[in-house]
Design a protein around this motif. Structure first.
Motif, PDB file in Angstrom:
ATOM      1  N   ASP A  13       0.935  -1.554   0.003  1.00 44.83           N
ATOM      2  CA  ASP A  13      -0.105   0.183  -0.112  1.00 44.83           C
ATOM      3  C   ASP A  13       0.816   1.268  -0.160  1.00 44.83           C
ATOM      4  O   ASP A  13       0.369   2.387  -0.108  1.00 44.83           O
ATOM      5  CB  ASP A  13      -0.864   0.087   1.224  1.00 44.83           C
ATOM      6  N   CYS A  14       2.128   1.113   0.007  1.00 41.81           N
ATOM      7  CA  CYS A  14       3.067   2.397   0.131  1.00 41.81           C
ATOM      8  C   CYS A  14       3.462   2.866  -1.247  1.00 41.81           C
ATOM      9  O   CYS A  14       3.457   2.092  -2.140  1.00 41.81           O
ATOM     10  CB  CYS A  14       4.288   1.927   0.956  1.00 41.81           C
ATOM     11  N   LEU A  38       0.039  17.873  -0.928  1.00 43.56           N
ATOM     12  CA  LEU A  38       0.045  17.621   0.150  1.00 43.56           C
ATOM     13  C   LEU A  38       1.106  16.789   0.678  1.00 43.56           C
ATOM     14  O   LEU A  38       2.120  16.889   1.681  1.00 43.56           O
ATOM     15  CB  LEU A  38      -1.086  17.391   0.848  1.00 43.56           C
ATOM     16  N   LEU A  39       1.003  15.668   0.176  1.00 39.04           N
ATOM     17  CA  LEU A  39       2.129  14.519   0.304  1.00 39.04           C
ATOM     18  C   LEU A  39       3.509  14.893   0.133  1.00 39.04           C
ATOM     19  O   LEU A  39       4.417  14.365   0.892  1.00 39.04           O
ATOM     20  CB  LEU A  39       1.562  13.184  -0.359  1.00 39.04           C
ATOM     21  N   LEU A  40       3.782  15.441  -0.884  1.00 41.00           N
ATOM     22  CA  LEU A  40       4.956  16.086  -1.228  1.00 41.00           C
ATOM     23  C   LEU A  40       5.804  16.945  -0.140  1.00 41.00           C
ATOM     24  O   LEU A  40       6.833  16.931  -0.345  1.00 41.00           O
ATOM     25  CB  LEU A  40       5.378  16.523  -2.794  1.00 41.00           C
ATOM     26  N   ARG A  41       4.936  17.499   0.538  1.00 42.55           N
ATOM     27  CA  ARG A  41       5.569  18.501   1.531  1.00 42.55           C
ATOM     28  C   ARG A  41       5.653  18.234   2.810  1.00 42.55           C
ATOM     29  O   ARG A  41       6.011  18.523   3.745  1.00 42.55           O
ATOM     30  CB  ARG A  41       4.334  19.802   1.761  1.00 42.55           C
ATOM     31  N   GLN A  42       5.473  16.528   2.973  1.00 41.60           N
ATOM     32  CA  GLN A  42       5.744  16.013   4.416  1.00 41.60           C
ATOM     33  C   GLN A  42       7.198  15.531   4.483  1.00 41.60           C
ATOM     34  O   GLN A  42       7.729  15.175   3.476  1.00 41.60           O
ATOM     35  CB  GLN A  42       4.650  14.816   4.396  1.00 41.60           C
ATOM     36  N   ASP A  43       7.613  15.656   5.569  1.00 41.05           N
ATOM     37  CA  ASP A  43       9.285  15.256   5.801  1.00 41.05           C
ATOM     38  C   ASP A  43       9.134  13.723   5.922  1.00 41.05           C
ATOM     39  O   ASP A  43       9.826  13.118   6.900  1.00 41.05           O
ATOM     40  CB  ASP A  43       9.629  15.835   7.073  1.00 41.05           C
ATOM     41  N   TYR A  44       8.854  13.089   4.931  1.00 31.67           N
ATOM     42  CA  TYR A  44       9.028  11.530   4.827  1.00 31.67           C
ATOM     43  C   TYR A  44       9.376  10.989   3.291  1.00 31.67           C
ATOM     44  O   TYR A  44       9.190  12.059   2.477  1.00 31.67           O
ATOM     45  CB  TYR A  44       7.764  10.966   5.240  1.00 31.67           C
ATOM     46  N   LEU A  45       9.696   9.888   3.379  1.00 35.97           N
ATOM     47  CA  LEU A  45      10.198   9.289   2.027  1.00 35.97           C
ATOM     48  C   LEU A  45       9.133   8.558   1.301  1.00 35.97           C
ATOM     49  O   LEU A  45       8.911   8.388  -0.016  1.00 35.97           O
ATOM     50  CB  LEU A  45      11.558   8.557   2.042  1.00 35.97           C
ATOM     51  N   PHE A  46       8.253   7.918   1.767  1.00 40.51           N
ATOM     52  CA  PHE A  46       7.238   6.976   1.342  1.00 40.51           C
ATOM     53  C   PHE A  46       5.678   7.737   2.111  1.00 40.51           C
ATOM     54  O   PHE A  46       5.917   8.082   3.452  1.00 40.51           O
ATOM     55  CB  PHE A  46       7.248   5.565   1.522  1.00 40.51           C
ATOM     56  N   ALA A  47       4.657   7.023   1.678  1.00 38.37           N
ATOM     57  CA  ALA A  47       3.408   7.234   2.344  1.00 38.37           C
ATOM     58  C   ALA A  47       2.527   5.860   2.249  1.00 38.37           C
ATOM     59  O   ALA A  47       2.644   5.189   1.258  1.00 38.37           O
ATOM     60  CB  ALA A  47       2.835   8.486   1.934  1.00 38.37           C
ATOM     61  N   ARG A  48       1.837   5.797   3.289  1.00 34.22           N
ATOM     62  CA  ARG A  48       0.609   4.773   3.151  1.00 34.22           C
ATOM     63  C   ARG A  48      -0.362   5.225   3.940  1.00 34.22           C
ATOM     64  O   ARG A  48      -0.256   6.223   4.970  1.00 34.22           O
ATOM     65  CB  ARG A  48       1.078   3.328   3.607  1.00 34.22           C
TER      66      ARG A  48
END
Length: 525
Positions: free
Chosen positions: A100-101, A260-270
């Motif tokens: 799901d990532c 929104l997701l691109l502005r978070q301080d992470y490399l992947f999202a789920r």
């Protein structure tokens, strides 16, 4: 330059897994796949056919049958990690992913991020002192042995737990480790992974301990990594962005969440919605992109809280659960056990859990600890549960994977009772009659705050008749509802009468109903 070996645990969506592996290996990184042995063999065959010749892909040597909350998830992870260590000597980092990532940064950004600091990224909070576990089992996860799956073998799971609890069969945590807890989504350096594997090989006692803990994927790596690596080399965070709703369910991201997701301080999202085709395509292309700037704002969590706590039905985050799911629905059976003496109702629910396949929880609208399954943030306050009562109970059906659930209610909760009986679900009600002697009424007066422990005895004695009358009238109000499916059991009746009522209420065999009616000290104070 950092080169990442992604540890991919999956059990479905072979096309998505193939696309994920191809995307990640095109950037010079690697993928080690463990595909659940319970899943469709044809799906695994398709994955092997598509990826078997890819030099950047390897497979776990053994495929295990995995179950939520079981050691099998950790064992499967270790299988994939060992395969990756052997197959990819150039890998510098090992990153846990699920199907799901999706990436929310480019590969170049991810490599630079990992090169910038010689660190491991894994949540690790003290198991006992932190509030990472909001409610439900905590110490019980460790001190008792758990051999069965809580979701698919519920009777065996709770039965074995109850036997150990009653007999006082507990165990100690291995003396030289401090149990930690956190998210299972981690990114570890190669030297850390090698130390973890060496620890596993040298400490069979620790492996045996975690093999029978409950939900070890939240504790195993989180405990071992700080044991083998200096704390200054660990960041207690995950590099995978995820959020949870008020009810402990993962927030799903849709097409309009890209920026929104691109502005978070992470490399992947789920989790990325399976229907968010445009979002998946854009994020897939992003991993291969060059010269993309990522201004970090980290506003997602605060914005989500703002939008949802105001009760807004927004296009950005969609309907809230209780707006979309306002009814339990036909085909579900809700069993309401109504009793003023909570300890009596709890004896009955314990017997129901032990002797039948019916999931039974306790006073979920009165007590935080109500024998609920692990449901994340939904259990944080009793007020939140009552405010969204039907949503909570509907989620119980899903979490317990049952179309029949029993819950306990206090007879004072007449509004709750009326709300549930008006639902489209098949709702039955069992009233457990109670005798209220003076000692019980005095205790009740203290519990509700009408008097304190040091109040004058004359004052308390003057309250007793009025309070007893009120308690008795609560049961009369429930009888006056004149409900279909209404049953009563009473300490004044013989076992046969109570068994007949339980048989109708639970729809069980006469023999099983009699066993429940004969529960030791069922009505005792």
């Amino acid at each position: 330059m950092a080169r990442i070996a992604f540890i991919l645990l999956c059990h479905k969506d072979p096309k998505g897994i193939i696309a994920q592996a191809l995307r990640l290996t095109q950037s010079g990184d690697y993928v080690s796949i463990h595909f659940d042995a319970r899943a469709n063999p044809a799906d695994f065959d398709a994955i092997r056919a598509a990826l078997g010749s890819n030099p950047g892909v390897t497979f776990a040597a053994r495929r295990l049958k995995c179950g939520w909350g079981e050691w099998s998830l950790v064992a499967a992870t270790l299988e994939a990690v060992r395969a990756a260590v052997a197959a990819f000597p150039a890998a510098t980092h090992f990153y846990m992913l699920s199907g799901d990532c999706m990436p929310i940064k480019s590969a170049a950004y991810a490599h630079d991020f990992l090169d910038a600091n010689e660190l491991d990224y894994i949540e690790n909070f003290d198991f006992f002192d932190s509030d990472w576990i909001k409610t439900g089992f905590k110490e019980e996860r460790l001190i008792y042995r758990h051999w069965f799956n809580e979701r698919t073998q519920k009777k065996l799971f709770y039965g074995s737990y109850e036997i150990q609890r009653r007999l006082g069969i507990t165990r100690e945590v291995p003396a030289d480790i401090q149990v930690m807890i956190g998210s299972q989504w981690w990114c570890l350096r190669r030297q850390t992974v090698e130390k973890v594997l060496a620890f596993c090989d040298s400490r069979p006692d620790v492996m045996r301990f975690f093999a029978t803990t409950w939900i070890p994927d939240e504790t195993f790596f989180q405990t071992i990594v700080p044991h083998v690596v200096p704390r200054k080399e660990i960041r207690a965070r995950t590099l995978t962005f995820l959020m949870f709703t008020d009810y402990g369910m993962p927030v799903t991201f849709h097409n309009d969440h890209y920026d929104l997701l691109l502005r978070q301080d992470y490399l992947f999202a789920r989790k990325i919605s399976a229907e968010a085709i445009q979002l998946r395509e854009r994020l897939g292309a992003l991993w291969q992109a060059d010269d993309v700037r990522f201004p970090i704002s980290n506003e997602a969590a605060g914005l989500y809280r703002f939008l949802t706590q105001r009760g807004r039905i927004g296009r950005r985050f969609g309907q809230r659960f209780w707006e979309a799911e306002g009814t339990l629905g036909r085909g579900h059976t809700l069993l309401l056990i109504v009793c003023k003496k909570w300890h009596v109702a709890k004896r009955l629910t314990a017997a129901i859990r032990w002797h039948t396949g019916i999931p039974a929880v306790n006073y979920l609208f009165n007590e935080l600890d109500a024998e609920l399954p692990d449901m994340g943030g939904i259990e944080t306050t009793v007020e939140k549960r009552e405010r969204h009562r039907r949503a909570l109970v509907k989620m119980l059906f899903d979490q317990l994977e049952s179309r029949c659930v029993a819950i306990c209610l206090d007879p004072s909760a007449l509004g709750l009772i009326q709300d549930f009986v008006e639902d489209k679900a098949d709702t039955r009600l069992l009233l457990i009659e109670s005798d209220f002697d003076d000692d019980y009424v005095r205790g009740h007066i203290e519990r509700v705050g009408l008097a304190g422990r040091h109040s004058a005895p004359d004052y308390v004695n003057r309250l007793i008749p009025a309070v007893r009358s009120d308690l008795e009238h609560e049961a009369d109000h429930i009888r006056d509802l004149d409900l279909d499916g209404f049953e009563v059991i009473s300490p004044a009746w013989d076992e046969a009468q109570n068994a007949a009522a339980l048989q109708r209420f639970l729809d069980v065999t006469p023999e099983l109903a009699l066993t429940l009616a004969q529960t030791d000290d069922l009505f005792a104070d």
